[in-house]
Design a protein around this motif. Structure first.
Motif, PDB file in Angstrom:
ATOM      1  N   CYS A  66       0.830  -1.214   0.000  1.00 29.23           N
ATOM      2  CA  CYS A  66       0.000   0.000   0.000  1.00 29.23           C
ATOM      3  C   CYS A  66       0.862   1.260   0.000  1.00 29.23           C
ATOM      4  O   CYS A  66       0.483   2.275  -0.577  1.00 29.23           O
ATOM      5  N   HIS A  71      -1.575   3.199  -2.430  1.00 33.68           N
ATOM      6  CA  HIS A  71      -2.981   2.828  -2.366  1.00 33.68           C
ATOM      7  C   HIS A  71      -3.787   3.911  -1.660  1.00 33.68           C
ATOM      8  O   HIS A  71      -3.324   4.515  -0.689  1.00 33.68           O
ATOM      9  N   CYS A  73      -6.130   3.544   0.246  1.00 35.44           N
ATOM     10  CA  CYS A  73      -6.783   3.031   1.453  1.00 35.44           C
ATOM     11  C   CYS A  73      -6.412   3.857   2.686  1.00 35.44           C
ATOM     12  O   CYS A  73      -7.103   3.802   3.691  1.00 35.44           O
ATOM     13  N   ARG A  75      -4.123   3.312   4.632  1.00 35.84           N
ATOM     14  CA  ARG A  75      -3.537   2.481   5.678  1.00 35.84           C
ATOM     15  C   ARG A  75      -2.040   2.747   5.810  1.00 35.84           C
ATOM     16  O   ARG A  75      -1.507   2.773   6.918  1.00 35.84           O
ATOM     17  N   CYS A 117      -3.406  -4.407   2.015  1.00 39.45           N
ATOM     18  CA  CYS A 117      -4.466  -4.277   3.024  1.00 39.45           C
ATOM     19  C   CYS A 117      -5.584  -5.293   2.801  1.00 39.45           C
ATOM     20  O   CYS A 117      -6.444  -5.463   3.653  1.00 39.45           O
ATOM     21  N   GLU A 118      -5.573  -5.970   1.650  1.00 43.35           N
ATOM     22  CA  GLU A 118      -6.612  -6.968   1.349  1.00 43.35           C
ATOM     23  C   GLU A 118      -6.155  -8.385   1.664  1.00 43.35           C
ATOM     24  O   GLU A 118      -6.878  -9.341   1.395  1.00 43.35           O
TER      25      GLU A 118
END
Ligand SMILES: [Zn+2]
Length: 143
Positions: A66, A71, A73, A75, A117-118
């Motif tokens: 990430c 990313h 996200c 995160r 993160c997935e």
């Protein structure tokens, strides 16, 4: 964390961060293996040198960190120093990712990007991988 490092310290830290065989990538590989898939890793002959390669299925999986691949996200933290430099670097990384995916598509390969993160939700990830790859066909009899 980034704020407390001077430039040399940050360079040393970055040198320690490995770009292959990362923890998220290993999680995905172990999961795939446990589901019965067999694959190659880091194919040098394909655009973007995909992390996980299924040649017979003509499919590849990228596992993107990430931070490095920026990313959305949220995160992964963003460095608070040298912001312009990092912004340019992330933009280059994302542009390269887009180019690689386009090049793979042009060669009739299908690609799935799994974000770091997935990789925490193994159930959801397994379902997604099976949807992308189709059922594992080949049972490996070797020990
Ligand atoms: Zn993420």
């Amino acid at each position: 964390m980034f704020d407390r490092l001077d430039q040399a310290g940050r360079s040393r830290l970055m040198a320690l961060i490995r770009s292959r065989d990362t923890a998220p990538e290993m999680r995905v590989r172990r999961l795939l293996f446990s589901l019965g898939y067999r694959y190659r890793t880091h194919a040098r002959d394909l655009p973007g040198r995909p992390d996980i390669v299924f040649r017979r299925r003509r499919r590849v999986v990228f596992v993107h960190g990430c931070f490095w691949h920026a990313h959305a996200c949220g995160r992964a933290g963003r460095p608070r120093v040298r912001r312009n430099w990092w912004a340019a670097k992330f933009a280059r990384n994302r542009a390269r990712d887009r180019r690689d995916l386009a090049a793979l598509r042009a060669l009739a390969w299908r690609a799935l990007v799994v974000w770091e993160c997935e990789t925490r939700d193994a159930g959801a990830l397994a379902a997604r991988l099976v949807r992308f790859l189709g059922a594992p066909r080949f049972v490996d009899a070797r020990p």
